[in-house]
Motif scaffolding. Structure first.
Motif, PDB file in Angstrom:
ATOM      1  N   TYR A 144       0.832  -1.216   0.000  1.00 37.90           N
ATOM      2  CA  TYR A 144       0.000   0.000   0.000  1.00 37.90           C
ATOM      3  C   TYR A 144       0.862   1.260   0.000  1.00 37.90           C
ATOM      4  N   TYR A 145       1.834   1.312   0.900  1.00 32.06           N
ATOM      5  CA  TYR A 145       2.668   2.518   0.977  1.00 32.06           C
ATOM      6  C   TYR A 145       3.559   2.672  -0.240  1.00 32.06           C
ATOM      7  N   LEU A 146       4.006   1.559  -0.827  1.00 33.63           N
ATOM      8  CA  LEU A 146       4.788   1.653  -2.053  1.00 33.63           C
ATOM      9  C   LEU A 146       3.923   2.188  -3.188  1.00 33.63           C
ATOM     10  N   PHE A 147       2.665   1.748  -3.247  1.00 36.30           N
ATOM     11  CA  PHE A 147       1.753   2.230  -4.276  1.00 36.30           C
ATOM     12  C   PHE A 147       1.485   3.720  -4.107  1.00 36.30           C
ATOM     13  N   ARG A 148       1.321   4.161  -2.854  1.00 38.76           N
ATOM     14  CA  ARG A 148       1.090   5.590  -2.603  1.00 38.76           C
ATOM     15  C   ARG A 148       2.330   6.413  -2.922  1.00 38.76           C
ATOM     16  N   PHE A 149       3.512   5.822  -2.679  1.00 39.73           N
ATOM     17  CA  PHE A 149       4.770   6.542  -2.904  1.00 39.73           C
ATOM     18  C   PHE A 149       5.062   6.694  -4.389  1.00 39.73           C
ATOM     19  N   ASP A 150       4.967   5.602  -5.140  1.00 38.39           N
ATOM     20  CA  ASP A 150       5.262   5.655  -6.573  1.00 38.39           C
ATOM     21  C   ASP A 150       4.586   4.465  -7.267  1.00 38.39           C
ATOM     22  N   LYS A 151       3.513   4.734  -7.978  1.00 39.34           N
ATOM     23  CA  LYS A 151       2.760   3.657  -8.629  1.00 39.34           C
ATOM     24  C   LYS A 151       3.597   2.936  -9.678  1.00 39.34           C
ATOM     25  N   GLU A 152       4.465   3.668 -10.382  1.00 40.36           N
ATOM     26  CA  GLU A 152       5.247   3.037 -11.443  1.00 40.36           C
ATOM     27  C   GLU A 152       6.278   2.063 -10.878  1.00 40.36           C
ATOM     28  N   ILE A 153       6.935   2.448  -9.783  1.00 42.00           N
ATOM     29  CA  ILE A 153       7.872   1.528  -9.128  1.00 42.00           C
ATOM     30  C   ILE A 153       7.118   0.296  -8.630  1.00 42.00           C
ATOM     31  N   PHE A 154       5.932   0.539  -8.076  1.00 42.00           N
ATOM     32  CA  PHE A 154       5.070  -0.547  -7.626  1.00 42.00           C
ATOM     33  C   PHE A 154       4.797  -1.518  -8.775  1.00 42.00           C
ATOM     34  N   VAL A 188      -0.542  -4.226 -13.633  1.00 41.44           N
ATOM     35  CA  VAL A 188       0.658  -3.474 -14.013  1.00 41.44           C
ATOM     36  C   VAL A 188       0.286  -2.312 -14.920  1.00 41.44           C
ATOM     37  N   ARG A 189      -0.627  -2.557 -15.848  1.00 41.22           N
ATOM     38  CA  ARG A 189      -1.051  -1.493 -16.764  1.00 41.22           C
ATOM     39  C   ARG A 189      -1.704  -0.344 -16.001  1.00 41.22           C
ATOM     40  N   LEU A 190      -2.506  -0.674 -14.986  1.00 40.69           N
ATOM     41  CA  LEU A 190      -3.163   0.365 -14.187  1.00 40.69           C
ATOM     42  C   LEU A 190      -2.162   1.234 -13.436  1.00 40.69           C
ATOM     43  N   CYS A 191      -1.022   0.637 -13.101  1.00 42.95           N
ATOM     44  CA  CYS A 191      -0.012   1.385 -12.350  1.00 42.95           C
ATOM     45  C   CYS A 191       0.601   2.509 -13.183  1.00 42.95           C
ATOM     46  N   PHE A 192       0.474   2.430 -14.495  1.00 45.24           N
ATOM     47  CA  PHE A 192       1.056   3.450 -15.363  1.00 45.24           C
ATOM     48  C   PHE A 192      -0.019   4.362 -15.958  1.00 45.24           C
ATOM     49  N   MET A 193      -1.239   4.281 -15.423  1.00 47.38           N
ATOM     50  CA  MET A 193      -2.323   5.130 -15.881  1.00 47.38           C
ATOM     51  C   MET A 193      -2.614   6.207 -14.848  1.00 47.38           C
ATOM     52  N   LYS A 194      -3.187   7.296 -15.302  1.00 40.89           N
ATOM     53  CA  LYS A 194      -3.594   8.376 -14.405  1.00 40.89           C
ATOM     54  C   LYS A 194      -5.075   8.227 -14.105  1.00 40.89           C
ATOM     55  N   TYR A 195      -5.423   8.262 -12.830  1.00 41.80           N
ATOM     56  CA  TYR A 195      -6.813   8.173 -12.414  1.00 41.80           C
ATOM     57  C   TYR A 195      -6.957   8.828 -11.055  1.00 41.80           C
ATOM     58  N   THR A 196      -8.182   9.112 -10.705  1.00 47.99           N
ATOM     59  CA  THR A 196      -8.455   9.783  -9.424  1.00 47.99           C
ATOM     60  C   THR A 196      -9.368   8.949  -8.528  1.00 47.99           C
ATOM     61  N   VAL A 197      -9.633   7.711  -8.917  1.00 46.71           N
ATOM     62  CA  VAL A 197     -10.538   6.857  -8.140  1.00 46.71           C
ATOM     63  C   VAL A 197      -9.786   6.264  -6.938  1.00 46.71           C
ATOM     64  N   ASP A 198     -10.289   6.548  -5.734  1.00 47.10           N
ATOM     65  CA  ASP A 198      -9.623   6.052  -4.539  1.00 47.10           C
ATOM     66  C   ASP A 198      -9.651   4.541  -4.430  1.00 47.10           C
ATOM     67  N   PHE A 199     -10.623   3.920  -5.105  1.00 49.50           N
ATOM     68  CA  PHE A 199     -10.742   2.463  -5.035  1.00 49.50           C
ATOM     69  C   PHE A 199      -9.447   1.785  -5.457  1.00 49.50           C
ATOM     70  N   PHE A 200      -8.816   2.285  -6.507  1.00 50.59           N
ATOM     71  CA  PHE A 200      -7.580   1.685  -6.998  1.00 50.59           C
ATOM     72  C   PHE A 200      -6.458   1.811  -5.978  1.00 50.59           C
ATOM     73  N   THR A 201      -6.455   2.912  -5.242  1.00 49.13           N
ATOM     74  CA  THR A 201      -5.399   3.139  -4.249  1.00 49.13           C
ATOM     75  C   THR A 201      -5.411   2.056  -3.178  1.00 49.13           C
ATOM     76  N   TYR A 202      -6.600   1.617  -2.810  1.00 50.18           N
ATOM     77  CA  TYR A 202      -6.721   0.570  -1.788  1.00 50.18           C
ATOM     78  C   TYR A 202      -6.876  -0.824  -2.407  1.00 50.18           C
ATOM     79  N   GLY A 203      -7.573  -0.884  -3.535  1.00 51.24           N
ATOM     80  CA  GLY A 203      -7.885  -2.172  -4.133  1.00 51.24           C
ATOM     81  C   GLY A 203      -6.684  -2.874  -4.733  1.00 51.24           C
TER      82      GLY A 203
END
Length: 232
Positions: A114-124, A180-195
């Motif tokens: 979770y924290y890695l995703f919040r820090f940098d989605k692409e590295i995640f 992986v594809r979602l990690c390189f997309m721009k979005y504002t939906v909080d669901f992805f941040t947790y899901g």
């Protein structure tokens, strides 16, 4: 030369049964062993009843007890049974895994993703993709080992092959690459941040249990069911 001795099959006749089963389309040693055991018991029962004293005649009569297409129907049923046993092993693996220490590891893993995703989605995304490719490489390596062992020993084990075939499905799930594809997309939906971290945590555990825990349990099953497994 007598065809039988004390109503028991000789070692040479047992070998003939293995060859007979193999020539009739059964190429997995664990299935061959079960069929040979069935045929041997049937033949010896005939001899005890003074029926078909000739080995070939007794074998032909025993084989006639199968369905019209011979062994294939039985092999199909046995594959389905082993598939169900595999599912049970997976279920037991998940239950056995979730002891208190493992639960703490799982929670730590979830927060780490979770924290890695919040820090940098692409590295995640890169790290997750690398993990999936490493798992796939390991599965392919294990399958290659199994293939080489079968070539050396002349014995293929259906249950062993089934596990790594299923493991490939676990390792190469299509939606893993969607993540992986979602990690390189721009979005504002909080669901992805947790899901996404939650799904990746489940996949990580799934890979570990499917690739490392279940195969070891399968080897225990094979050794318990087929003592000769330790000899190959």
């Amino acid at each position: 030369m007598p065809v039988m001795q004390h109503n028991k099959l000789s070692a040479e006749q047992i070998d003939q049964l293995y060859l007979f089963v193999q020539n009739n389309g059964v190429h997995y040693y664990d299935l061959q062993t079960e069929l040979v055991d069935h045929l041997a018991n049937h033949i010896e029962s005939q001899w005890k009843s003074n029926q078909n004293p000739d080995f070939e005649a007794a074998l032909s009569f025993a084989y006639s007890g199968f369905s019209d297409d011979g062994f294939p129907s039985l092999v199909k049923l046995r594959k389905e049974a082993l598939g169900k046993r595999y599912v049970k092993l997976v279920t037991k693996g998940f239950i056995a895994f979730f002891t208190p220490p493992a639960i703490l590891v799982t929670v730590a893993l979830l927060f780490g993703w979770y924290y890695l995703f919040r820090f940098d989605k692409e590295i995640f995304g890169v790290l997750f993709a690398a993990m999936q490719m490493a798992v796939l490489a390991w599965v392919l390596y294990q399958r290659n080992k199994i293939k080489k062992k079968a070539e050396i020993t002349g014995r293929k084990w259906l249950f062993e092959e089934l596990i790594y075939s299923s493991a490939i499905v676990l390792a190469y799930m299509g939606f893993s690459f969607q993540i992986v594809r979602l990690c390189f997309m721009k979005y504002t939906v909080d669901f992805f941040t947790y899901g996404i971290p939650l799904v990746v945590t489940v996949l990580t555990l799934n890979s570990y249990i499917g690739i490392f825990m279940i195969p070891s349990r399968a080897e225990e099953y094979l050794r318990d069911t087929y003592p000769e497994y330790d000899l190959v």
